[in-house]
Design a protein around this motif. Structure first.
Motif, PDB file in Angstrom:
ATOM      1  N   GLY A   9       0.820  -1.205   0.000  1.00 37.04           N
ATOM      2  CA  GLY A   9       0.000   0.000   0.000  1.00 37.04           C
ATOM      3  C   GLY A   9       0.853   1.253   0.000  1.00 37.04           C
ATOM      4  O   GLY A   9       2.041   1.216   0.319  1.00 37.04           O
ATOM      5  N   GLU A  62       0.592   5.143   1.626  1.00 35.03           N
ATOM      6  CA  GLU A  62      -0.144   5.853   2.667  1.00 35.03           C
ATOM      7  C   GLU A  62       0.355   7.282   2.793  1.00 35.03           C
ATOM      8  O   GLU A  62       1.544   7.553   2.648  1.00 35.03           O
ATOM      9  CB  GLU A  62       0.018   5.132   4.005  1.00 35.03           C
ATOM     10  CG  GLU A  62      -0.780   5.763   5.117  1.00 35.03           C
ATOM     11  CD  GLU A  62      -0.848   4.905   6.367  1.00 35.03           C
ATOM     12  OE1 GLU A  62      -1.858   5.013   7.069  1.00 35.03           O
ATOM     13  OE2 GLU A  62       0.100   4.159   6.639  1.00 35.03           O
ATOM     14  N   VAL A  77       4.002   1.156   2.320  1.00 36.18           N
ATOM     15  CA  VAL A  77       3.737   0.210   3.405  1.00 36.18           C
ATOM     16  C   VAL A  77       4.083  -1.179   2.887  1.00 36.18           C
ATOM     17  O   VAL A  77       3.663  -1.569   1.790  1.00 36.18           O
ATOM     18  CB  VAL A  77       2.263   0.286   3.854  1.00 36.18           C
ATOM     19  CG1 VAL A  77       1.974  -0.715   4.949  1.00 36.18           C
ATOM     20  CG2 VAL A  77       1.930   1.709   4.306  1.00 36.18           C
ATOM     21  N   GLU A 127       7.611   0.240   6.711  1.00 36.83           N
ATOM     22  CA  GLU A 127       7.260   1.326   5.818  1.00 36.83           C
ATOM     23  C   GLU A 127       8.527   2.059   5.409  1.00 36.83           C
ATOM     24  O   GLU A 127       9.533   2.027   6.119  1.00 36.83           O
ATOM     25  CB  GLU A 127       6.258   2.282   6.468  1.00 36.83           C
ATOM     26  CG  GLU A 127       6.721   2.860   7.782  1.00 36.83           C
ATOM     27  CD  GLU A 127       5.627   3.572   8.549  1.00 36.83           C
ATOM     28  OE1 GLU A 127       4.451   3.164   8.470  1.00 36.83           O
ATOM     29  OE2 GLU A 127       5.956   4.546   9.232  1.00 36.83           O
ATOM     30  N   PRO A 186      -3.474  -0.487  -2.758  1.00 41.10           N
ATOM     31  CA  PRO A 186      -4.403   0.534  -2.282  1.00 41.10           C
ATOM     32  C   PRO A 186      -3.671   1.798  -1.806  1.00 41.10           C
ATOM     33  O   PRO A 186      -2.510   1.749  -1.427  1.00 41.10           O
ATOM     34  CB  PRO A 186      -5.122  -0.146  -1.117  1.00 41.10           C
ATOM     35  CG  PRO A 186      -4.307  -1.304  -0.732  1.00 41.10           C
ATOM     36  CD  PRO A 186      -3.460  -1.674  -1.910  1.00 41.10           C
ATOM     37  N   HIS A 203      -4.110   4.987   0.994  1.00 39.79           N
ATOM     38  CA  HIS A 203      -4.824   5.325   2.223  1.00 39.79           C
ATOM     39  C   HIS A 203      -4.357   6.680   2.731  1.00 39.79           C
ATOM     40  O   HIS A 203      -3.159   6.936   2.830  1.00 39.79           O
ATOM     41  CB  HIS A 203      -4.562   4.254   3.299  1.00 39.79           C
ATOM     42  CG  HIS A 203      -5.286   4.518   4.567  1.00 39.79           C
ATOM     43  ND1 HIS A 203      -4.699   5.117   5.653  1.00 39.79           N
ATOM     44  CD2 HIS A 203      -6.566   4.279   4.920  1.00 39.79           C
ATOM     45  CE1 HIS A 203      -5.573   5.220   6.625  1.00 39.79           C
ATOM     46  NE2 HIS A 203      -6.723   4.723   6.200  1.00 39.79           N
ATOM     47  N   GLY A 216      -5.809   8.728   5.949  1.00 39.71           N
ATOM     48  CA  GLY A 216      -6.793   8.641   7.018  1.00 39.71           C
ATOM     49  C   GLY A 216      -7.525   9.929   7.340  1.00 39.71           C
ATOM     50  O   GLY A 216      -8.634   9.886   7.861  1.00 39.71           O
ATOM     51  N   ARG A 260      -4.509   4.773  10.618  1.00 36.13           N
ATOM     52  CA  ARG A 260      -3.410   4.327   9.753  1.00 36.13           C
ATOM     53  C   ARG A 260      -3.828   3.089   8.985  1.00 36.13           C
ATOM     54  O   ARG A 260      -4.702   2.340   9.389  1.00 36.13           O
ATOM     55  CB  ARG A 260      -2.166   4.005  10.587  1.00 36.13           C
ATOM     56  CG  ARG A 260      -1.531   5.189  11.320  1.00 36.13           C
ATOM     57  CD  ARG A 260      -0.814   6.144  10.398  1.00 36.13           C
ATOM     58  NE  ARG A 260       0.135   5.516   9.505  1.00 36.13           N
ATOM     59  CZ  ARG A 260       1.422   5.355   9.738  1.00 36.13           C
ATOM     60  NH1 ARG A 260       1.961   5.788  10.865  1.00 36.13           N
ATOM     61  NH2 ARG A 260       2.213   4.782   8.840  1.00 36.13           N
ATOM     62  N   LEU A 261      -3.157   2.853   7.869  1.00 31.41           N
ATOM     63  CA  LEU A 261      -3.401   1.660   7.059  1.00 31.41           C
ATOM     64  C   LEU A 261      -3.124   0.417   7.882  1.00 31.41           C
ATOM     65  O   LEU A 261      -3.866  -0.542   7.873  1.00 31.41           O
ATOM     66  CB  LEU A 261      -2.514   1.680   5.812  1.00 31.41           C
ATOM     67  CG  LEU A 261      -2.695   0.570   4.800  1.00 31.41           C
ATOM     68  CD1 LEU A 261      -4.116   0.557   4.255  1.00 31.41           C
ATOM     69  CD2 LEU A 261      -1.702   0.732   3.656  1.00 31.41           C
ATOM     70  N   ARG A 262      -2.026   0.448   8.624  1.00 33.29           N
ATOM     71  CA  ARG A 262      -1.675  -0.645   9.525  1.00 33.29           C
ATOM     72  C   ARG A 262      -1.396  -0.032  10.892  1.00 33.29           C
ATOM     73  O   ARG A 262      -0.495   0.762  11.036  1.00 33.29           O
ATOM     74  CB  ARG A 262      -0.410  -1.361   9.014  1.00 33.29           C
ATOM     75  CG  ARG A 262      -0.007  -2.511   9.888  1.00 33.29           C
ATOM     76  CD  ARG A 262       1.282  -3.147   9.448  1.00 33.29           C
ATOM     77  NE  ARG A 262       1.130  -3.767   8.148  1.00 33.29           N
ATOM     78  CZ  ARG A 262       2.026  -3.668   7.178  1.00 33.29           C
ATOM     79  NH1 ARG A 262       3.111  -2.966   7.343  1.00 33.29           N
ATOM     80  NH2 ARG A 262       1.825  -4.267   6.033  1.00 33.29           N
TER      81      ARG A 262
END
Length: 99
Positions: free
Chosen positions: A10, A12, A30, A37, A81, A83, A85, A96-98
């Motif tokens: 991903g 982010e 990510v 990351e 993807p 992201h 937030g 967060r994405l993760r």
């Protein structure tokens, strides 16, 4: 993606800020295997205005608008993807994405 600690899953965008630069957005790759990351870019207001022009912007802050545009393009390029937030409001506490 070269230099990433693992397979990119991903892209982010996250807010950060300081007293010198005000709010800015950091774009991250990510990864997993191993999870982590890698910072790809820091988007300050001045750079965002140079990229996008004086506005109006799709998002309230030029850094967010530029990071959103570039982040989505990177995510599309790598088939992962994107992201962001809290694109409308600068915040350290955005999801967060993760986690």
């Amino acid at each position: 993606m070269a230099g990433a600690p693992g397979r990119v899953v991903g892209i982010e965008a996250v807010w950060d800020g300081d007293t010198t630069h005000d709010w800015f957005v950091i774009l991250l790759a990510v990864t997993e295997d191993p999870p982590g990351e890698r910072e790809l870019a820091t988007v300050h207001r001045g750079a965002a205005v140079r990229l996008l022009g004086e506005g109006p912007y799709a998002l309230p802050h030029p850094s967010a608008a530029a990071a959103d545009r570039v982040g989505r393009a990177l995510a599309d390029r790598f088939g992962v993807p994107f992201h962001f937030g809290s694109p409308e409001v600068a915040s350290y506490g955005a999801p967060r994405l993760r986690p």
